[in-house]
Design an enzyme around this catalytic site. Structure first.
Site, PDB file in Angstrom:
ATOM      1  N   ASP A   1       1.062  -1.407   0.385  1.00  0.00           N
ATOM      2  CA  ASP A   1       0.158  -0.330  -0.585  1.00  0.00           C
ATOM      3  C   ASP A   1       0.685   1.164  -0.299  1.00  0.00           C
ATOM      4  O   ASP A   1       1.112   1.709   1.309  1.00  0.00           O
ATOM      5  CB  ASP A   1      -0.781   0.087   1.034  1.00  0.00           C
ATOM      6  CG  ASP A   1      -1.532   1.604   0.980  1.00  0.00           C
ATOM      7  OD1 ASP A   1      -1.470   2.441   0.516  1.00  0.00           O
ATOM      8  OD2 ASP A   1      -2.458   1.597   1.952  1.00  0.00           O
TER       9      ASP A   1
ATOM     10  N   GLY B   1      -4.594   1.644   8.196  1.00  0.00           N
ATOM     11  CA  GLY B   1      -5.506   1.225   8.972  1.00  0.00           C
ATOM     12  C   GLY B   1      -5.359  -0.068   9.118  1.00  0.00           C
ATOM     13  O   GLY B   1      -5.789  -1.064  10.154  1.00  0.00           O
TER      14      GLY B   1
ATOM     15  N   HIS C   1       0.628   7.867   3.821  1.00  0.00           N
ATOM     16  CA  HIS C   1       0.763   7.571   5.197  1.00  0.00           C
ATOM     17  C   HIS C   1       2.715   7.524   5.083  1.00  0.00           C
ATOM     18  O   HIS C   1       3.904   6.445   5.361  1.00  0.00           O
ATOM     19  CB  HIS C   1       0.702   5.377   5.025  1.00  0.00           C
ATOM     20  CG  HIS C   1      -0.231   5.619   5.224  1.00  0.00           C
ATOM     21  ND1 HIS C   1      -1.755   5.634   5.539  1.00  0.00           N
ATOM     22  CD2 HIS C   1      -0.818   4.466   3.732  1.00  0.00           C
ATOM     23  CE1 HIS C   1      -2.491   4.801   4.817  1.00  0.00           C
ATOM     24  NE2 HIS C   1      -1.872   4.401   3.789  1.00  0.00           N
TER      25      HIS C   1
END
Ligand SMILES: *[C@@H]1O[C@H](CO)[C@@H](O)[C@H](O)[C@H]1NC(C)=O
Ligand SMILES: *[C@@H]1O[C@H](CO)[C@@H](O)[C@H](O)[C@H]1NC(C)=O
Length: 307
Positions: A204, A227, A209
């Protein structure tokens, strides 16, 4: 393309080829905070070496890639679904995730594994549109190993402007946390300042992030942790507290994301034993808080059968 939410229900997306190696399992384990004493998850020569049971949740974004991917391009190029309106990719929030383990995962995929995905639920309300996708991880013979359901909330999305809500299949339904009872176990663990820059290596690569700017714009005051990394921290905490850290014990795990976590935050996961069947299947409700602020970041449920 015209908007018709009922047409999108049941829509089968294109199969997605996926692949993983032992190294991917090790990388995922450290991305969800595994420590030096979690040898079955961080050491490939350990006699109990296995995939941490929530590993398949990374495969949707990883696909078959062994390299970095361009997250924004992936979102832009994602397959249009007949009947769904175009959503603003910058306002998509991961609402919930569940995974059911149907068979133990091999430590490397080989062969032609894929994800079979279909839309199983859509709900529209005043603030946006929620889309629920069911994903089956299947091997080359079509045998399913895990079933995942994820819900994304498309904030600001508009379809009919009416309250629309339909589901054709569901995730395992979580039990409510019994707030009146003290928890049976409380596990506290710090995420590291570098947690997100490790977790992203599992596939991801959303800039949110790592680059502080998008998070500042979105009002989070900087980069936030994935998450699904918090999801993994909670799964580790519950598996350790109730399942003897046995990877085959986890039958189902699901959580709703309620507020973001920042790399470096300390997490406190409280678990309540809800039921135990005669054949040893235990259901546990849990809640994960940012220990410093006391804010709840995740609420969920785990079903397991410890050996
Ligand atoms: C719409 O659904 C989302 C996701 O479940 C929820 O957070 C939000 O509060 C809902 N909004 C309204 C107006 O009901
Ligand atoms: C967690 O709590 C600490 C202390 O209040 C705070 O600095 C941090 O920003 C919180 N994390 C999030 C994501 O709100």
């Amino acid at each position: 393309m015209s908007v018709d939410l009922s047409k999108a229900i049941g829509y089968q997306l294109q199969d997605q080829p996926v692949a993983w190696t032992k190294k991917d399992l090790l990388l995922y384990a450290v991305g969800i905070g595994a420590k030096k004493d979690d040898l079955p998850f961080v050491y490939e020569l350990d006699k109990s070496f296995a995939a941490f049971p929530t590993f398949p949740v990374v495969l949707n974004l990883k696909g078959q890639s062994t390299d970095v991917t361009d997250f924004n391009k992936l979102v832009q190029d994602s397959e249009p679904v007949p009947g769904l309106p175009k959503f603003d990719p910058r306002r998509i929030v991961h609402g919930s995730q569940s995974i059911e383990s149907l068979k133990p995962l091999p430590t490397e995929s080989g062969g032609d594994w894929k994800l079979k995905r279909r839309i199983i639920g859509i709900h529209e309300n005043k603030s946006g549109v929620i889309v629920e996708v069911e994903t089956l991880l299947v091997d080359g013979n079509g045998v399913p190993y895990s079933r995942m359901v994820s819900a994304t909330f498309n904030v600001g999305g508009k379809a009919t402007g009416q309250k629309f809500s339909r589901v054709i299949a569901v995730a395992p339904s979580p039990q409510a946390v019994p707030n009146e009872r003290t928890p049976d176990h409380v596990v506290t663990e710090a995420t590291s300042e570098e947690q997100a820059i490790i977790y992203r290596l599992s596939g991801d690569f959303n800039p949110l992030h790592i680059d502080p700017r998008p998070g500042q714009k979105a009002g989070f005051g900087g980069a936030i942790l994935h998450g699904l990394s918090t999801f993994g921290f909670a799964a580790r905490a519950v598996l350790k507290a109730v399942g003897n850290n046995d990877p085959t014990a986890l039958l189902a795990f699901g959580a709703r994301f309620t507020s973001p976590v920042k790399p470096g935050d300390s997490l406190e996961t409280s678990t309540w034993r809800m039921s135990e069947s005669v054949d040893g299947v235990i259901e546990v409700a849990f809640l994960t808080k940012n220990l410093t602020s006391g804010k709840v970041s995740m609420i969920g449920d785990e079903v397991m059968r410890p050996s």
